[in-house]
Design an enzyme around this catalytic site. Sequence first.
Site, PDB file in Angstrom:
ATOM      1  N   GLY A  60     -43.222  -1.322 -15.581  1.00  0.00           N
ATOM      2  CA  GLY A  60     -44.353  -0.488 -15.190  1.00  0.00           C
ATOM      3  C   GLY A  60     -45.651  -1.118 -15.653  1.00  0.00           C
ATOM      4  O   GLY A  60     -45.635  -1.983 -16.539  1.00  0.00           O
ATOM      5  N   GLN A  97     -54.293  -1.187 -18.439  1.00  0.00           N
ATOM      6  CA  GLN A  97     -53.809  -2.371 -19.166  1.00  0.00           C
ATOM      7  C   GLN A  97     -54.423  -3.666 -18.667  1.00  0.00           C
ATOM      8  O   GLN A  97     -54.404  -4.675 -19.357  1.00  0.00           O
ATOM      9  CB  GLN A  97     -52.281  -2.467 -19.071  1.00  0.00           C
ATOM     10  CG  GLN A  97     -51.571  -1.353 -19.838  1.00  0.00           C
ATOM     11  CD  GLN A  97     -50.073  -1.423 -19.620  1.00  0.00           C
ATOM     12  OE1 GLN A  97     -49.571  -0.981 -18.603  1.00  0.00           O
ATOM     13  NE2 GLN A  97     -49.364  -2.006 -20.565  1.00  0.00           N
ATOM     14  N   CYS A 150     -43.838  -1.673 -24.747  1.00  0.00           N
ATOM     15  CA  CYS A 150     -45.070  -1.680 -23.964  1.00  0.00           C
ATOM     16  C   CYS A 150     -45.613  -3.100 -23.908  1.00  0.00           C
ATOM     17  O   CYS A 150     -45.668  -3.787 -24.936  1.00  0.00           O
ATOM     18  CB  CYS A 150     -46.106  -0.760 -24.609  1.00  0.00           C
ATOM     19  SG  CYS A 150     -47.677  -0.704 -23.727  1.00  0.00           S
ATOM     20  N   LEU A 151     -46.030  -3.526 -22.727  1.00  0.00           N
ATOM     21  CA  LEU A 151     -46.584  -4.872 -22.566  1.00  0.00           C
ATOM     22  C   LEU A 151     -47.877  -5.036 -23.370  1.00  0.00           C
ATOM     23  O   LEU A 151     -48.261  -6.156 -23.686  1.00  0.00           O
ATOM     24  CB  LEU A 151     -46.845  -5.164 -21.083  1.00  0.00           C
ATOM     25  CG  LEU A 151     -45.583  -5.219 -20.199  1.00  0.00           C
ATOM     26  CD1 LEU A 151     -45.967  -5.307 -18.733  1.00  0.00           C
ATOM     27  CD2 LEU A 151     -44.696  -6.398 -20.600  1.00  0.00           C
ATOM     28  N   HIS A 171     -45.122   7.231 -19.471  1.00  0.00           N
ATOM     29  CA  HIS A 171     -45.717   6.180 -20.302  1.00  0.00           C
ATOM     30  C   HIS A 171     -46.979   5.630 -19.618  1.00  0.00           C
ATOM     31  O   HIS A 171     -48.030   5.462 -20.258  1.00  0.00           O
ATOM     32  CB  HIS A 171     -44.666   5.090 -20.512  1.00  0.00           C
ATOM     33  CG  HIS A 171     -45.124   3.858 -21.223  1.00  0.00           C
ATOM     34  ND1 HIS A 171     -44.672   3.497 -22.475  1.00  0.00           N
ATOM     35  CD2 HIS A 171     -45.978   2.857 -20.845  1.00  0.00           C
ATOM     36  CE1 HIS A 171     -45.240   2.354 -22.829  1.00  0.00           C
ATOM     37  NE2 HIS A 171     -46.028   1.932 -21.859  1.00  0.00           N
ATOM     38  N   GLU A 172     -46.901   5.376 -18.315  1.00  0.00           N
ATOM     39  CA  GLU A 172     -48.055   4.835 -17.570  1.00  0.00           C
ATOM     40  C   GLU A 172     -49.165   5.880 -17.453  1.00  0.00           C
ATOM     41  O   GLU A 172     -50.350   5.552 -17.555  1.00  0.00           O
ATOM     42  CB  GLU A 172     -47.646   4.368 -16.166  1.00  0.00           C
ATOM     43  CG  GLU A 172     -46.505   3.376 -16.087  1.00  0.00           C
ATOM     44  CD  GLU A 172     -46.590   2.222 -17.051  1.00  0.00           C
ATOM     45  OE1 GLU A 172     -47.704   1.901 -17.507  1.00  0.00           O
ATOM     46  OE2 GLU A 172     -45.547   1.645 -17.375  1.00  0.00           O
ATOM     47  N   HIS A 204     -51.184   5.844 -20.479  1.00  0.00           N
ATOM     48  CA  HIS A 204     -52.165   4.744 -20.474  1.00  0.00           C
ATOM     49  C   HIS A 204     -53.440   5.162 -19.759  1.00  0.00           C
ATOM     50  O   HIS A 204     -54.548   4.844 -20.197  1.00  0.00           O
ATOM     51  CB  HIS A 204     -51.600   3.513 -19.755  1.00  0.00           C
ATOM     52  CG  HIS A 204     -50.742   2.610 -20.591  1.00  0.00           C
ATOM     53  ND1 HIS A 204     -51.184   2.021 -21.760  1.00  0.00           N
ATOM     54  CD2 HIS A 204     -49.471   2.171 -20.418  1.00  0.00           C
ATOM     55  CE1 HIS A 204     -50.206   1.258 -22.266  1.00  0.00           C
ATOM     56  NE2 HIS A 204     -49.158   1.334 -21.467  1.00  0.00           N
TER      57      HIS A 204
HETATM   58  O1  GNR Z   1     -41.842  -2.857 -19.404  1.00  0.00           O
HETATM   59  C1  GNR Z   1     -41.866  -1.743 -19.952  1.00  0.00           C
HETATM   60  N1  GNR Z   1     -40.711  -1.182 -20.363  1.00  0.00           N
HETATM   61  C2  GNR Z   1     -40.587   0.134 -20.779  1.00  0.00           C
HETATM   62  C3  GNR Z   1     -39.416   0.506 -21.396  1.00  0.00           C
HETATM   63  C4  GNR Z   1     -39.233   1.808 -21.812  1.00  0.00           C
HETATM   64  C5  GNR Z   1     -40.232   2.733 -21.598  1.00  0.00           C
HETATM   65  C6  GNR Z   1     -41.416   2.365 -20.993  1.00  0.00           C
HETATM   66  C7  GNR Z   1     -41.596   1.081 -20.587  1.00  0.00           C
HETATM   67  S1  GNR Z   1     -43.073   0.627 -19.799  1.00  0.00           S
HETATM   68  C8  GNR Z   1     -43.158  -1.064 -20.179  1.00  0.00           C
HETATM   69  C9  GNR Z   1     -44.306  -1.720 -19.432  1.00  0.00           C
HETATM   70  C10 GNR Z   1     -45.610  -1.145 -19.910  1.00  0.00           C
HETATM   71  O2  GNR Z   1     -46.097  -1.385 -20.967  1.00  0.00           O
HETATM   72  N2  GNR Z   1     -46.187  -0.296 -19.130  1.00  0.00           N
HETATM   73  O3  GNR Z   1     -47.302   0.320 -19.525  1.00  0.00           O
HETATM   74 NI    NI Z   2     -47.305   0.307 -21.675  1.00  0.00          NI
END
Ligand code: GNR
Ligand code: NI
Length: 180
Positions: free
Chosen positions: A46, A51, A91-92, A133-134, A137
């Site tokens: 995601g 980001q 999270c990236l 999660h997104e 952000h």
């Molecule tokens: O790549 C991602 N893996 C992930 C794994 C578990 C819960 C959420 C994520 S999102 C993350 C990519 C990211 O940072 N998206 O904002």
């Molecule tokens: Ni993230």
Amino acid sequence: MAKLKILEYPDPRLRTRAKKVEKVDDKLRQLVDDMFETMYAAPGIGLAATQVNVHQRILVADVSDDQSQPVVLINPEIIAADDEGVSEEGCLSVPGIYESVRRFQHVRVSSLDRDGNQTEVEAFGLLAVCIQHEMDHLDGKLFVDYLSELKRQRIRKKMEKGRRDTATSRSGVSGTPSII
Ligand code: GNR
Ligand code: NI
């Protein structure tokens, strides 16, 4: 297509609250394509526009193994959610850190698609978690905000040290002497 730079914690720009998209046009679709390229290259499941330092309410996701289930949500809103549970998140923007977070395992989301049409998406499990999660952000929130102050402080220190080490090894100021 272009791969974009992903902001990393504790960059204050990750705390920006994204604004609603007013118009879905070709420029926005180009951004969406670049976000997919960036997400797939990372690799991640995601990516929120926040980001890549674009503060508009856009997210992309793909939880498949073969890039076969791309999801684009513009101005997403959760209209129903249930089945709370704990799952491991990364999270990236906080590379190398994985922690348990409580999330809904089932959500229904109302949003615009890449053509600007109103749609509803139902998501379960990893995709449901990823969408939440997104969406966090887009509100300037990170998964580390759900952890204890102590854990978050440790993660922040680790990230700041990581950045310093990369900077010095690049400029050759300190660390292992290079023969080149
Ligand atoms: O790549 C991602 N893996 C992930 C794994 C578990 C819960 C959420 C994520 S999102 C993350 C990519 C990211 O940072 N998206 O904002
Ligand atoms: Ni993230």
